[in-house]
Design a protein around this motif. Structure first.
Motif: not given
Length: 460
Positions: A187-195, A255-260
């Motif tokens: 979905r780039f650049p309309l994406d949401t990433q979770t690291c 786990y340290i999860n963060f959503t971007l």
């Protein structure tokens, strides 16, 4: 002679008396100072420096030499609980090409080691730097899937150890780690990433070390000033899972999860808006005379090359993934629209050439064609006057057609029977040739607007 000896004796007595009196005064002053010191004068009395006493060394106070700190606390018994909390100082960078992120954080461990307990009258803890850490047992934490990591050492190692009298230990260090982040660019650049940043003990399984978040989700603190140029940080949260290794067993993993969420405005200006302008620019050729070859052909080629440059620039800053991204769909559909506008003019030019050949054949069959003005070549000169009147048929062009159109109308009026039917088919072909540009002015913008509505409704 006797008088001289008496004088010398008198001088000797005087000197002896002066020496005795001086010694008495110095003795009295020393005695007074000693008495004041015994009474506790705030001026002369000093508190002892315990760091100069060999009996007050930290190793001896904590009885480090009396225990084997190569073994974990409570060895042979239940697993030792180790609490963890983290304060994220900064999220430095996110790399789409390398699929990783860089984070600086304060990592703190909490556990109890009774071997480090010491007597204290005021229950005050003792704080040490990194030099004592090497002499005692500490949890062997590492970052799973990390590429690079280091402990800051300016101006000294950023490590702190705090020990309570009952043996409770706080071990804190400042770390910068670069870890892997599996990103999905469909979905780039309309994406949401979770690291995720994963913390785990390297040697101790869950039977020896129980790793947990000290205060649940509140164990993770972040700086409110953390910001990224391309992303909006939506959420930080913690989780705990078990990781299994076939050769060693089960391990606790934190786990340290963060959503971007990616900012879209940059890509609107650099990618979407230029691509849309190129598509709209290709539509300009529909309003240019079909005989103006030097105007329509370079316009189509320029828009095609510009779209190719935009596509290449976007893919140069992205990893070479094997699936289609959202931006690829938009750019390639736009490229197809631009390319079709070039093919549209190729079709118009071809049909126009076919039409000219048939007109020449009709002129050759007309008995009066020699007296009619010859039509100017369509591909060489496009100048004419709308509404010209033909001297023979008094026909006025309704759609701004050229003299060749008027000659065809005369041919239609002079022929009968099968020849009339043949000329009628020719007129139909001429109308379709003009209609290509006319219909393209409506079909191309309408189809592109419909594509944009569908695209943004799906990916936004």
């Amino acid at each position: 002679m006797l008088t001289v000896h008496k004088m010398h004796f008198s001088i000797f007595l005087l000197l002896w008396g002066w020496v005795l009196s001086t010694e008495c005064r110095s003795h009295r002053q020393g005695k007074e100072i000693h008495e004041v010191y015994k009474k506790g004068s705030p001026i002369l009395k000093r508190s002892p420096d315990i760091t100069k006493s060999p009996l007050m060394k930290s190793e001896q106070l904590l009885r480090i030499d009396d225990h084997d700190f190569s073994m974990r606390p409570g060895f042979g018994g239940p697993a030792i609980p180790v609490g963890v909390d983290v304060q994220v100082e900064s999220l430095d960078s996110i790399s789409e090409v390398d699929m990783d992120f860089t984070m600086t954080l304060y990592l703190r461990h909490y556990w109890k080691d009774e071997r480090l307990s010491f007597p204290s009258t005021n229950n005050q803890s003792m704080t040490f730097d990194g030099r004592l850490v090497k002499k005692i047992w500490v949890p062997d934490m590492f970052f799973v899937h990390s590429k690079r990591s280091f402990i800051h050492d300016t101006t000294t190692d950023n490590v702190m150890l705090r020990v309570q009298p009952d043996g409770k230990v706080l071990y804190s260090l400042r770390v910068t780690v670069t870890a892997m982040c599996n990103m999905d660019f469909s979905r780039f650049p309309l994406d949401t990433q979770t690291c995720s940043l994963e913390i785990e003990s390297y040697a101790y399984t869950e039977d020896d070390l129980m790793l947990y978040w000290k205060n649940g989700n509140d164990s993770l603190k972040t700086d409110e000033r953390i910001s990224l140029s391309q992303f909006l940080i939506q959420e930080f949260h913690t989780t705990t899972k078990l990781a299994f290794y076939s050769s060693t067993g089960w391990y606790n993993r934190l786990y340290i999860n963060f959503t971007l969420r990616r900012h879209i405005f940059f890509f609107l200006l650099q990618t979407y808006f230029p691509a849309t302008l190129m598509v709209m620019l290709s539509w300009v050729s529909f309003w240019i005379d079909r005989r103006a070859v030097p105007a329509r052909v370079p316009l189509g080629i320029t828009t095609v090359l510009t779209m190719s440059t935009i596509i290449t620039g976007v893919n140069a800053s992205m990893p070479r993934v094997s699936y289609i991204k959202a931006v690829d769909i938009y750019l390639w559909v736009s490229f197809v629209f631009v390319f079709l506008s070039v093919l549209e003019y190729a079709a118009v030019n071809y049909l126009t050439t076919v039409q000219e050949r048939k007109e020449r054949k009709l002129r050759d069959k007309l008995p009066c064609a020699c007296s009619l003005p010859q039509p100017r070549p369509m591909m060489m000169d496009g100048s004419y006057n709308d509404g010209d009147v033909n001297e023979l048929g008094h026909y006025v062009s309704e759609n701004g057609d050229k003299q060749d159109r008027m000659m065809v109308q005369l041919a239609l009026g002079s022929e009968r029977g099968s020849g009339r039917r043949k000329s009628q088919r020719y007129v139909s072909m001429r109308i379709d040739t003009h209609a290509i540009d006319k219909y393209s002015r409506i079909i191309f913008p309408g189809a592109y607007i419909l594509f944009n509505l569908i695209y943004w409704s799906i990916f936004s």
